[in-house]
Design a protein around this motif. Structure first.
Motif, PDB file in Angstrom:
ATOM      1  N   TRP A 177      54.391 117.770  41.163  1.00  0.00           N
ATOM      2  CA  TRP A 177      53.847 116.398  41.534  1.00  0.00           C
ATOM      3  C   TRP A 177      54.039 115.387  42.882  1.00  0.00           C
ATOM      4  O   TRP A 177      54.716 114.166  43.431  1.00  0.00           O
ATOM      5  N   PRO A 178      53.693 116.192  43.947  1.00  0.00           N
ATOM      6  CA  PRO A 178      54.096 115.752  45.695  1.00  0.00           C
ATOM      7  C   PRO A 178      53.479 114.971  45.664  1.00  0.00           C
ATOM      8  O   PRO A 178      52.285 114.584  46.932  1.00  0.00           O
ATOM      9  N   LYS A 179      53.454 113.446  44.906  1.00  0.00           N
ATOM     10  CA  LYS A 179      52.171 112.440  45.148  1.00  0.00           C
ATOM     11  C   LYS A 179      51.869 111.758  46.624  1.00  0.00           C
ATOM     12  O   LYS A 179      50.893 111.126  47.023  1.00  0.00           O
ATOM     13  N   ASN A 180      53.193 111.183  47.377  1.00  0.00           N
ATOM     14  CA  ASN A 180      53.034 110.401  48.493  1.00  0.00           C
ATOM     15  C   ASN A 180      54.071 110.824  49.069  1.00  0.00           C
ATOM     16  O   ASN A 180      55.287 111.765  48.872  1.00  0.00           O
ATOM     17  N   LEU A 190      58.491 115.693  57.342  1.00  0.00           N
ATOM     18  CA  LEU A 190      57.655 115.124  57.285  1.00  0.00           C
ATOM     19  C   LEU A 190      58.067 115.170  55.328  1.00  0.00           C
ATOM     20  O   LEU A 190      59.102 115.795  54.973  1.00  0.00           O
ATOM     21  N   ALA A 191      57.758 113.307  55.018  1.00  0.00           N
ATOM     22  CA  ALA A 191      58.866 113.268  53.623  1.00  0.00           C
ATOM     23  C   ALA A 191      57.526 112.945  52.453  1.00  0.00           C
ATOM     24  O   ALA A 191      57.208 112.867  52.686  1.00  0.00           O
ATOM     25  N   VAL A 192      58.688 114.666  50.999  1.00  0.00           N
ATOM     26  CA  VAL A 192      57.508 114.350  50.804  1.00  0.00           C
ATOM     27  C   VAL A 192      58.053 113.468  48.974  1.00  0.00           C
ATOM     28  O   VAL A 192      59.259 114.390  48.958  1.00  0.00           O
ATOM     29  N   GLY A 193      57.611 112.408  48.460  1.00  0.00           N
ATOM     30  CA  GLY A 193      58.371 112.452  47.396  1.00  0.00           C
ATOM     31  C   GLY A 193      57.288 112.870  46.203  1.00  0.00           C
ATOM     32  O   GLY A 193      56.591 112.426  45.541  1.00  0.00           O
ATOM     33  N   CYS A 194      57.967 113.755  45.116  1.00  0.00           N
ATOM     34  CA  CYS A 194      57.847 114.465  44.204  1.00  0.00           C
ATOM     35  C   CYS A 194      58.200 114.388  42.829  1.00  0.00           C
ATOM     36  O   CYS A 194      59.351 113.797  42.625  1.00  0.00           O
ATOM     37  N   SER A 195      57.453 113.190  42.156  1.00  0.00           N
ATOM     38  CA  SER A 195      57.408 112.329  41.056  1.00  0.00           C
ATOM     39  C   SER A 195      57.599 113.352  40.030  1.00  0.00           C
ATOM     40  O   SER A 195      58.422 113.236  38.993  1.00  0.00           O
ATOM     41  N   GLU A 197      59.313 115.921  39.707  1.00  0.00           N
ATOM     42  CA  GLU A 197      60.930 115.963  39.441  1.00  0.00           C
ATOM     43  C   GLU A 197      62.263 114.826  40.320  1.00  0.00           C
ATOM     44  O   GLU A 197      63.579 115.517  40.380  1.00  0.00           O
ATOM     45  N   GLY A 198      61.852 113.572  40.318  1.00  0.00           N
ATOM     46  CA  GLY A 198      62.128 113.071  40.844  1.00  0.00           C
ATOM     47  C   GLY A 198      63.076 113.322  42.191  1.00  0.00           C
ATOM     48  O   GLY A 198      64.391 114.160  42.437  1.00  0.00           O
ATOM     49  N   LYS A 199      62.643 113.364  43.279  1.00  0.00           N
ATOM     50  CA  LYS A 199      63.313 113.599  44.330  1.00  0.00           C
ATOM     51  C   LYS A 199      61.960 113.920  46.046  1.00  0.00           C
ATOM     52  O   LYS A 199      60.981 113.540  45.399  1.00  0.00           O
ATOM     53  N   ILE A 200      63.100 113.957  46.579  1.00  0.00           N
ATOM     54  CA  ILE A 200      62.858 114.133  48.349  1.00  0.00           C
ATOM     55  C   ILE A 200      62.509 115.198  48.736  1.00  0.00           C
ATOM     56  O   ILE A 200      63.985 115.099  48.823  1.00  0.00           O
ATOM     57  N   ALA A 201      61.373 115.463  49.515  1.00  0.00           N
ATOM     58  CA  ALA A 201      61.273 116.600  50.260  1.00  0.00           C
ATOM     59  C   ALA A 201      61.298 116.435  51.302  1.00  0.00           C
ATOM     60  O   ALA A 201      60.483 115.706  51.564  1.00  0.00           O
TER      61      ALA A 201
END
Length: 615
Positions: A177-180, A190-195, A197-201
């Motif tokens: 779920w890389p929503k934002n 690039l910062a990716v919020g993966c909802s 699994e609760g992490k920032i990639a």
């Protein structure tokens, strides 16, 4: 009357727009801050708004479920993701001969090109449309606007899109779920919020490689993201689930669901830092949008669940890393209005951007069908720009408002939406005590087709949807029971929920060769999946004991869950212990354990998984 758009489609003026995001034009072809574009989710359109006249000057049909919208640095181009139609669309603001009103035509400019365009109203022109598939959501543009980076929620990827060639140039698996996402000002990170699994990639855009992940323990519902001016870190709101039973004491202590703003380093791995947002007895519900002034002196956050805008003085916020933050807002912030403040906005405020004057904020308000204009110095709502929509709320939209209203819970900590994101599920098993027991966590069941999937709860002990709704408000949210009219409205909203088009099906609903073989396995006597998962909703509406009971469960057996939208899940089975479909069908819920038949072959298992993704 309905207006003909530039894509030759009629947009009903009474159709709710429901804007989820907006963007303000930077300096360039047009004077900076003169135009706003909004992505309108329920009308499948984008609107062009004049900040001077505070009116909509153009609106075009975009694609199914427009989501994120971003301007290029040139100021005349912008991109929008259309999640359900799987598209990235590039638009241009093109001058036309229609004059602006007196206020607009007298606007001072600084260049001859701006003088020329200041006397005209632009219109939205489509430049290109690129099919991405897999529910594109968050989007960011490289500084030169030659490349777009898009999060694909359904496949867990970020793709790089070449906007000159109109095609995907690179792909990268980042997580569920890389929503934002957002990009550093220099375009290098690039910062990716993966909802899911609760992490920032954090991704290197040159090599297009994943540099590192920063986990957010218990993190769910990650919101919008914004990079610092020097590109060293990224800020974002999110919610945290603390894995404790839902009791009055646990809620008041912030030990169930709570709201945070965090920041993660983009220049190298380091433990995340965060602040708590929740005020005792007056918590913050569903934080989502975030923006920072150009001088980085002020940060503002929208709270969709509590219908408000939050103000923070950024330089001296008490961000805490390891061991923190605390469960509630720091007292030094709570009582200092120069450092923390909040104002009511009503509706459901989501996306937010700050104008170049560092004083004016524009907010996309979903339920109000509007763009709200806020003075950040006076801290007050100045104007509300109507985007169009019905003069009165339909019954389903009334239910939507209730569903997203965190003030209906004890001390307004969370809403129905906090757990049932967009009517679906979040990513963590939770202990709602709905079955009367503590520490028997259950995954959150999606609500699509809920009218036809009774009985309710994982154990299926509830036969009435009305009773189930009432218990959610009084037991899960520990709030007041809904009135009969409110329950009726919530039911109407739940009935209106639609699953997105399945991206694992062909354009005409066809199956791949592997999925077609998997369908045969699904309906075979060997796998016997269809014995329980049958009918339009893929459930027999019965209770079964399949050997997965917990010794702490009060009830025996489990309600057969629907398999519709299986591809959207990140955890399976009642306890969420299965994090992959492979583990479900080859181990915990394998055919030989459920019905005593032979073990599936490796090929049969792989094909069955491909079919399950298409349901």
């Amino acid at each position: 009357m309905a207006r003909l758009t530039s894509r030759n489609a009629i947009i009903d003026p009474d159709l709710d727009r429901s804007p989820v995001d907006l963007a303000i034009n930077p300096a360039g072809t047009w004077p900076a801050g003169q135009w706003i574009v909004t992505s309108n989710q329920t009308s499948d359109s984008i609107s062009l708004v004049s900040t001077e006249s505070r009116t909509v000057v153009d609106e075009v049909v975009c694609g199914d479920h427009p989501t994120d919208i971003v301007f290029a640095n040139s100021g005349d181009r912008f991109v929008v993701t259309c999640a359900w139609s799987g598209e990235l669309v590039l638009y241009r603001l093109e001058s036309n001969p229609r004059p602006l009103d007196t206020r607009e035509s007298s606007r001072p400019t600084t260049s001859s090109s701006q003088d020329k365009n200041a006397a005209a109203t632009p219109e939205i022109k489509e430049v290109s449309r690129i099919q991405l598939g897999f529910e594109p959501s968050g989007v960011a543009l490289s500084p030169d606007a030659m490349r777009a980076y898009v999060g694909l929620v359904a496949s867990g990827e970020v793709v790089e899109v070449d906007l000159e060639e109109n095609k995907i140039s690179r792909r990268l698996d980042v997580g569920h779920w890389p929503k934002n996402l957002t990009i550093s000002p220099d375009g290098k990170r690039l910062a990716v919020g993966c909802s899911g699994e609760g992490k920032i990639a954090v991704v290197d855009t040159a090599s297009f490689e994943l540099l590192y992940d920063e986990p957010l323990v218990g993190g769910i519902n990650l919101g919008h993201m914004v990079a610092s001016r020097d590109g060293s870190q990224v800020y974002f709101p999110w919610m945290v689930y603390r894995s404790n039973p839902i009791t009055i004491g646990n809620i008041k202590r912030g030990w169930v669901l709570a709201s945070r703003v965090g920041r993660v380093r983009l220049d190298g791995p380091a433990y995340r830092e965060a602040i708590s947002l929740d005020v005792p007895e007056l918590a913050i519900g569903d934080p989502y949008g975030i923006a920072i002034t150009s001088d980085e002196k002020q940060m503002v956050v929208t709270a969709g669940g509590t219908h408000e805008l939050l103000f923070y003085r950024l330089p001296d916020l008490p961000f805490i890393g390891a061991g923190g933050p605390g469960d509630l807002i720091e007292r030094e912030l709570q009582y200092d209005r120069k450092r923390f403040d909040r104002i009511p906005l009503g509706g459901r405020p989501l996306g937010i951007q700050i104008a170049g004057d560092d004083r004016t904020a524009y907010i996309a308000n979903y339920l109000n069908n509007s763009v709200q204009v806020v003075d950040l110095v006076e801290r007050k709502l100045l104007h509300e720009i109507d985007l169009g929509g019905s003069d009165s709320m339909s019954l389903a939209r009334q239910g939507m408002a209730i569903f997203h209203d965190a003030t209906r819970s004890l001390d307004q900590w969370y809403s129905c939406h906090s757990c049932h994101q967009q009517g679906g599920s979040n990513a963590l098993p939770m202990d709602t005590m709905n079955d009367g027991t503590e520490l028997t966590v259950k995954t959150v069941l999606p609500l699509f087709g809920v009218e036809d999937t009774k009985p309710y709860t994982w154990h299926g002990w509830q036969q009435s949807l009305d009773d189930s709704i009432a218990k959610s408000f009084t037991s899960t949210m520990i709030g007041k029971p809904p009135a009969a009219s409110e329950t009726k409205a919530v039911r109407a909203y739940l009935a209106s929920l639609e699953l997105p088009p399945n991206p694992y099906l062909g354009l005409n609903g066809e199956l791949s060769e592997s999925a077609a073989r998997g369908r045969q396995v699904f309906f075979s006597s060997k796998a016997a999946c269809a014995d329980c998962h049958r009918g339009p909703e893929l459930t027999d509406n019965e209770i079964h004991d399949v050997g997965l009971n917990s010794k702490h469960d009060f009830y025996e057996g489990y309600n057969t869950p629907s398999l519709r939208g299986t591809y959207r899940k990140v955890r399976w089975l009642h306890s969420g212990r299965a994090k992959t479909l492979e583990r479900v069908i080859t181990d915990l819920h394998s055919p030989e354990k459920v019905n005593g038949e032979a073990e599936l072959t490796e090929q049969e298992a792989a094909d069955l998984i491909e079919y399950l993704k298409t349901l």
